[in-house]
Design an enzyme around this catalytic site. Structure first.
Site, short mmCIF file in Angstrom:
data_model
loop_
_atom_site.label_atom_id
_atom_site.label_comp_id
_atom_site.label_asym_id
_atom_site.label_seq_id
_atom_site.Cartn_x
_atom_site.Cartn_y
_atom_site.Cartn_z
N GLU A 122 0.82 -1.22 0.00
CA GLU A 122 0.00 0.00 0.00
C GLU A 122 0.85 1.27 0.00
OE1 GLU A 122 -2.93 -0.32 -0.76
OE2 GLU A 122 -3.75 -2.15 0.11
N HIS A 145 -2.67 1.73 8.39
CA HIS A 145 -3.82 1.03 7.80
C HIS A 145 -4.04 -0.26 8.54
CE1 HIS A 145 -6.38 -1.13 5.05
NE2 HIS A 145 -5.43 -2.00 4.76
N HIS A 147 -7.31 -3.54 9.53
CA HIS A 147 -8.59 -4.15 9.20
C HIS A 147 -9.46 -4.19 10.46
CE1 HIS A 147 -6.33 -6.39 5.71
NE2 HIS A 147 -6.41 -5.08 5.53
N GLU A 175 -16.65 10.72 23.33
CA GLU A 175 -15.35 11.32 22.97
C GLU A 175 -15.12 11.47 21.47
OE1 GLU A 175 -13.04 7.09 23.57
OE2 GLU A 175 -11.90 8.90 23.88
N HIS A 216 -13.04 -3.45 3.72
CA HIS A 216 -11.60 -3.68 3.78
C HIS A 216 -10.98 -3.17 5.09
CE1 HIS A 216 -7.47 -3.57 1.57
NE2 HIS A 216 -7.31 -3.61 2.88
O1 2HA Z 1 -0.86 -5.39 3.16
O2 2HA Z 1 -3.74 -4.76 4.30
O3 2HA Z 1 -4.46 -3.58 2.07
C1 2HA Z 1 -2.05 -6.02 3.34
C2 2HA Z 1 -3.15 -5.08 3.29
C3 2HA Z 1 -3.52 -4.55 1.98
ZN ZN Z 2 -5.63 -3.92 3.99
#
Ligand code: 2HA
Ligand code: ZN
Length: 278
Positions: A122, A145, A147, A175, A216
Site C-alpha cells: 500500500e 492502515h 482491518h 469522545e 476492507h
Molecule cells: O498489506 O492490508 O491492504 C495487506 C493489506 C492490503
Molecule cells: Zn488492507
C-alpha cells in the site's frame, strides 16, 4: 569505520520500538490478520543518522508512482507480505528504513527488509496520503492502515454516506466528536495496492485524518504513533458500540445534536459542517 562504531544500536531506537509495539498491539486486537495492515512513519534525517550511516544504501527499489514531492524523506515502513504477528520477534525481516530518491522514482533501503523484502503493497496510498497530510499539518508523521473489525462490519450495514457515517460514530461514544471533529472520509470500494486507491484516499486526506475503505479497513493519519493509533482505536470503539446497539435492538435515546455541539464547544473543536442539524 570510527563513525560506524559510534552509532547507537538500531533495535533500541524509539521509532523502531514504536513500530514493533504498535504492530503487536494491532495484531493482538485482531485488526491485522495474516499480512493485513501496514504502517509508515516519517523520520527526520538526524533521527536516522544516530543509528545508521545514511550514505550506506543496501538496495534501491523502483516505485511505480511519482514520489518527487517526498524526495530525500526517510520512513520506517512495514514490509509487503509480512505478518504483524511476527514483527516483534524479527524487526529486521519485517520492517525497513527507506529514503525516497531525488527523482522520486525509487526508494533506497537503508536498513531491514532483509531477504529481499520490499515496503508495503500500500506504499502508493501511504506516500500520497503523507503528501496531503504534510500540506495540511507540517507536524504530520504517521499513516496507519488496519482491518478494524467493527468498522468493516459497518460498511455492510450502514449507509456509506460520509456525513451519516460520521454522525453515527459521533453518537456512539461521547469522545468521538472531540477526537475526530473533521469526521470520517469514505471512498468507494476499490482494488487495494493501486495508484487509484492511493489517489482517492489522499484526496480525502486533504480534509480528514481517517478514511474508510469499504469492506476492507481504515487508513488513519497523525502526528505521532499514539495519536494515530488512538484515532483508529476511537473510531473502531464507536463501531463496536454500534454493533452492540444494533444487536440489542431499537434505540430509545442517543446523544442529541445540541449535546454534540456542546461537547465541541467545551473542547474547543469545530465539528464538520452538515453533520449537525441545529
Ligand atoms: O498489506 O492490508 O491492504 C495487506 C493489506 C492490503
Ligand atoms: Zn488492507
Amino acid at each position: 569505520m570510527k563513525d560506524l562504531l559510534t552509532k547507537k544500536e538500531i533495535l533500541k531506537a524509539p521509532f523502531l520500538q514504536e513500530m514493533t509495539k504498535t504492530t503487536a498491539n494491532l495484531y493482538r486486537l485482531g485488526w491485522d490478520e495474516r499480512n493485513g495492515g501496514n504502517i509508515s512513519y516519517l523520520l527526520k534525517e538526524e533521527e536516522v543518522a544516530e543509528y545508521l550511516d545514511v550514505n550506506d544504501v543496501k538496495r534501491t527499489v523502483p516505485m511505480m508512482f511519482d514520489g518527487a514531492e517526498l524526495a530525500g524523506k526517510y520512513f520506517i515502513v512495514t514490509g509487503s507480505g509480512k505478518y504483524f504477528k511476527n514483527v516483534i520477534d524479527d524487526p529486521a525481516a519485517n520492517l525497513g528504513i527507506i529514503r525516497i530518491t531525488e527523482d522520486g522514482k525509487s526508494l533506497d533501503i537503508l536498513w531491514g527488509l532483509e531477504e529481499g523484502g520490499v515496503p508495503t503493497s500500500e506504499l502508493p496510498s501511504h506516500l500520497m496520503s503523507h503528501i496531503e497530510r504534510l500540506k495540511a499539518d507540517p507536524n504530520h508523521r504517521v499513516i496507519m492502515h488496519c482491518h478494524a473489525t467493527n468498522l468493516i462490519g459497518m460498511t455492510f450495514t450502514h449507509s456509506l454516506d460520509e456525513v451519516a457515517f460520521t454522525k453515527t460514530l459521533w453518537q456512539m461514544c461521547t469522545e468521538c466528536i472531540v477526537v475526530f471533529p473533521e469526521g470520517i472520509g469514505i471512498i468507494p470500494w476499490m482494488v487495494p495496492g493501486t495508484d487509484s486507491i492511493g489517489k482517492a484516499t489522499a484526496e480525502k486526506m486533504k480534509e480528514v485524518r481517517s478514511v474508510i475503505w469499504p469492506h476492507h479497513g481504515i487508513f488513519g493519519a497523525g502526528t505521532t504513533m499514539d495519536e494515530t493509533f488512538g484515532l483508529i482505536e476511537t473510531a473502531e470503539k464507536a463501531a463496536e458500540v454500534y454493533t452492540v446497539v444494533c444487536a440489542q435492538g431499537s434505540v430509545k435515546q442517543t446523544i442529541t445534536d445540541q449535546q454534540l455541539q456542546d461537547l465541541a464547544d467545551a473542547f474547543g473543536v469545530v465539528p464538520r459542517q452538515e453533520v449537525l442539524n441545529l
